[in-house]
Scaffold this motif. Sequence first.
Motif, PDB file in Angstrom:
ATOM      1  N   UNK A  15       0.840  -1.197   0.000  1.00  3.34           N
ATOM      2  CA  UNK A  15       0.000   0.000   0.000  1.00  3.34           C
ATOM      3  C   UNK A  15       0.873   1.244   0.000  1.00  3.34           C
ATOM      4  N   UNK A  16       0.370   2.294  -0.682  1.00  2.00           N
ATOM      5  CA  UNK A  16       1.109   3.551  -0.811  1.00  2.00           C
ATOM      6  C   UNK A  16       0.146   4.696  -0.491  1.00  2.00           C
ATOM      7  N   UNK A  17       0.514   5.649   0.386  1.00  3.45           N
ATOM      8  CA  UNK A  17      -0.331   6.819   0.639  1.00  3.45           C
ATOM      9  C   UNK A  17      -0.166   7.864  -0.462  1.00  3.45           C
ATOM     10  N   UNK A  18      -1.284   8.496  -0.792  1.00  2.00           N
ATOM     11  CA  UNK A  18      -1.295   9.484  -1.878  1.00  2.00           C
ATOM     12  C   UNK A  18      -2.111  10.688  -1.408  1.00  2.00           C
ATOM     13  N   UNK A  19      -1.599  11.921  -1.655  1.00  2.00           N
ATOM     14  CA  UNK A  19      -2.317  13.156  -1.375  1.00  2.00           C
ATOM     15  C   UNK A  19      -2.811  13.743  -2.706  1.00  2.00           C
ATOM     16  N   UNK A  20      -4.102  14.041  -2.739  1.00  2.00           N
ATOM     17  CA  UNK A  20      -4.733  14.456  -4.003  1.00  2.00           C
ATOM     18  C   UNK A  20      -5.531  15.742  -3.753  1.00  2.00           C
ATOM     19  N   UNK A  21      -5.452  16.679  -4.701  1.00  2.00           N
ATOM     20  CA  UNK A  21      -6.254  17.907  -4.705  1.00  2.00           C
ATOM     21  C   UNK A  21      -7.129  17.894  -5.956  1.00  2.00           C
ATOM     22  N   UNK A  22      -8.454  18.059  -5.765  1.00  4.62           N
ATOM     23  CA  UNK A  22      -9.421  17.979  -6.858  1.00  4.62           C
ATOM     24  C   UNK A  22     -10.229  19.272  -6.896  1.00  4.62           C
ATOM     25  N   UNK A  23     -10.419  19.819  -8.104  1.00  4.15           N
ATOM     26  CA  UNK A  23     -11.277  20.989  -8.320  1.00  4.15           C
ATOM     27  C   UNK A  23     -12.572  20.494  -8.936  1.00  4.15           C
ATOM     28  N   UNK A  24     -13.652  20.507  -8.133  1.00  2.00           N
ATOM     29  CA  UNK A  24     -14.949  20.055  -8.646  1.00  2.00           C
ATOM     30  C   UNK A  24     -15.598  21.183  -9.455  1.00  2.00           C
ATOM     31  N   UNK A  25     -16.135  20.828 -10.609  1.00  2.12           N
ATOM     32  CA  UNK A  25     -16.691  21.816 -11.533  1.00  2.12           C
ATOM     33  C   UNK A  25     -15.644  22.454 -12.418  1.00  2.12           C
ATOM     34  N   UNK A  26     -14.417  22.047 -12.317  1.00  2.00           N
ATOM     35  CA  UNK A  26     -13.359  22.639 -13.118  1.00  2.00           C
ATOM     36  C   UNK A  26     -13.391  22.219 -14.564  1.00  2.00           C
ATOM     37  N   UNK A  27     -14.109  21.115 -14.879  1.00  2.30           N
ATOM     38  CA  UNK A  27     -14.169  20.651 -16.272  1.00  2.30           C
ATOM     39  C   UNK A  27     -15.421  21.133 -16.972  1.00  2.30           C
ATOM     40  N   UNK A  28     -16.188  22.104 -16.351  1.00  3.92           N
ATOM     41  CA  UNK A  28     -17.410  22.584 -16.983  1.00  3.92           C
ATOM     42  C   UNK A  28     -17.116  23.469 -18.183  1.00  3.92           C
ATOM     43  N   UNK A  29     -18.017  23.438 -19.137  1.00  6.53           N
ATOM     44  CA  UNK A  29     -17.838  24.241 -20.363  1.00  6.53           C
ATOM     45  C   UNK A  29     -18.382  25.641 -20.126  1.00  6.53           C
ATOM     46  N   UNK A  30     -17.759  26.637 -20.685  1.00  8.56           N
ATOM     47  CA  UNK A  30     -18.157  28.029 -20.558  1.00  8.56           C
ATOM     48  C   UNK A  30     -19.171  28.374 -21.651  1.00  8.56           C
ATOM     49  N   UNK A  31     -20.319  28.941 -21.233  1.00  6.28           N
ATOM     50  CA  UNK A  31     -21.325  29.383 -22.209  1.00  6.28           C
ATOM     51  C   UNK A  31     -21.005  30.761 -22.750  1.00  6.28           C
ATOM     52  N   UNK A  32     -20.398  31.572 -21.926  1.00  5.29           N
ATOM     53  CA  UNK A  32     -20.054  32.937 -22.351  1.00  5.29           C
ATOM     54  C   UNK A  32     -18.759  33.310 -21.664  1.00  5.29           C
ATOM     55  N   UNK A  33     -18.109  34.341 -22.148  1.00  5.46           N
ATOM     56  CA  UNK A  33     -16.852  34.745 -21.515  1.00  5.46           C
ATOM     57  C   UNK A  33     -17.075  35.156 -20.068  1.00  5.46           C
ATOM     58  N   UNK A  34     -16.300  34.514 -19.154  1.00  6.19           N
ATOM     59  CA  UNK A  34     -16.378  34.817 -17.731  1.00  6.19           C
ATOM     60  C   UNK A  34     -17.519  34.147 -17.004  1.00  6.19           C
ATOM     61  N   UNK A  35     -18.230  33.208 -17.616  1.00  8.62           N
ATOM     62  CA  UNK A  35     -19.362  32.546 -16.987  1.00  8.62           C
ATOM     63  C   UNK A  35     -19.221  31.049 -17.197  1.00  8.62           C
ATOM     64  N   UNK A  36     -19.435  30.248 -16.145  1.00  4.22           N
ATOM     65  CA  UNK A  36     -19.350  28.801 -16.201  1.00  4.22           C
ATOM     66  C   UNK A  36     -20.693  28.231 -15.799  1.00  4.22           C
ATOM     67  N   UNK A  37     -20.938  26.998 -16.203  1.00  8.52           N
ATOM     68  CA  UNK A  37     -22.227  26.377 -15.928  1.00  8.52           C
ATOM     69  C   UNK A  37     -22.324  25.899 -14.492  1.00  8.52           C
TER      70      UNK A  37
END
Length: 574
Positions: A466-488
Amino acid sequence: MTDHNSPAGGTGGTQPPAQPGQFGPPSTAAGQQQPHQQQPAPQQPQQAQQVPQQAPAPYGYPAPAQQQPQPQPPMASDAARAQVAAAWTRRAPQAAVPPGEAAVPTLPPRQNPAPGPAAPSKKDRREQARAERKAAYEAKKAERESRKRGGAPAPAATPVGVPAGTATPVGASTAPTPAGAAASTSAGASFVVPRPGGRLPATGRGTHVALRATLLFTACAFALGSCGVVGLAIGKSSSAPTAALNKKDLQKYRLTDFPTRAAATFAEKYATLCLTYDAKAAEQRRDELARYATSGVDRDCGWNGQGTQSVTSAVWDGTIEDLPEYGKNGRYLGVQVTLSTGRVTAVSVPVYVANPASGSGLRVVGDVGEMPLPGRGTAPEIDRDSEVVDSKLSDQLKAQVLPGYFTAWGSSDTTAMSRFTSPDASVAATSGLAGALAAPLVQEVVALAPAGTGDSGAVTYKYGQSVPVRVTVVWGGAGAEDAPGQVTTPQVKRSYRLTVVNTAQGWFIKDIRGALLDPAGGQGDADPEAPSATPSPGQQTPPAGGTATPPPATGAAKPPATKPATGQPKPPKP
């Protein structure tokens, strides 16, 4: 019996004395004693008298004297009689014996011993010994009874076969003393030692029995005492320590008989009513406050009737202080209050409890006071210099394993998660967020090499390791932008601690837990207690009593203070 010194053809000793022989009278000398005459017994000298001479017998032999019958002593046996006769014949002088006759002495007639009592048999002797022992026992028993009654000692038992009252002459032998019987001659008599296997005398047997009983009792008492001491020692060492705590321990662990939870809930409700006010509901507020407090408490709880304010939350902050005026029935409780304006404050509420056992009879017994928030501390820096990061494994997990796992874990897709989890995975690793978060973007992965791995060279893993792993995840980071400066979808950054296991098919998720530590430590830049601290880029300073708004995620993360496993030197600490 035949005498070998006599001529052949002589007659035996059975011929009567002074009788003519077969070949004529023998010639005897005057005054010579006949060899066959019996000598008088030495013990009867008074019977040796002169016998008057009588007329001669035929053939010139003198006539036998008329002697009175004398008592003959008993002979021991035939052999003894024969030896005595032979010896007497050899010592007697030889006289002229007619031819053909031998001078054979005439032995006295054999007399049977006087008839007496027959010898006792073995059975009779055994019965006699038993009777003697019984008589001795009865005598000792009677003596003991007389001593108990304080009377004179009982008379000695009469030996078996001796009539009662018969005195034993001096020097005469008495009946054998039974085995174990003591000779009671005088008070200073010597101690009688019994024969091997016999019983002790009456004077020493009781002492012996008492000694044995004392030794047995002492041994039993010593054994019981030893067992008791050992049991107490074992019980004291194995028993749990008592729950007796001093006053300092009670304050440290907040252990008290006071119903703290009930009083804290009561104080939270009163603080919410006190800090919530509106001019339109002033009378209703005053009545509700009167239901909590005593008559001397301010009915408006310090409000002047102007303005509007509401409380979003009021929680007991864990502080408690004694109320000396009420003893164990009163306490000061601290309540942390968050206002609708965003300001956070703390108030102290004095609470009285009429019955601490049941927690009933609650009452606010004084006016509240607003206090500052508890002070914040400074966290120390975490030492991670000894950690070795496996960059190769980190890149492999970030590209092949973790994106698909977090996508399935966020939506709780069990079918998809089974492709990334091990058979012995934990419940947290196989349950997921049930769609609360979606579109994960794995931002940072740090896989720690096993302990003892060098800074350079390839890292190898065994199957099942077994190996310990530290992970940082950005939820909603893969969302597509409908307009400049706005995310879904909104973007939030979350950190996790994972445990991955090596198998023949690759790396699989075994466990997942939330939160990661800040290796830098210290205190926050926007902390009011640190006025010299400057805010970090992208972070705003909150107003008094408010909270800081986190900056939007930009996709860049702070690199961990670890050293790679590529052999490069780590940068120096600032």
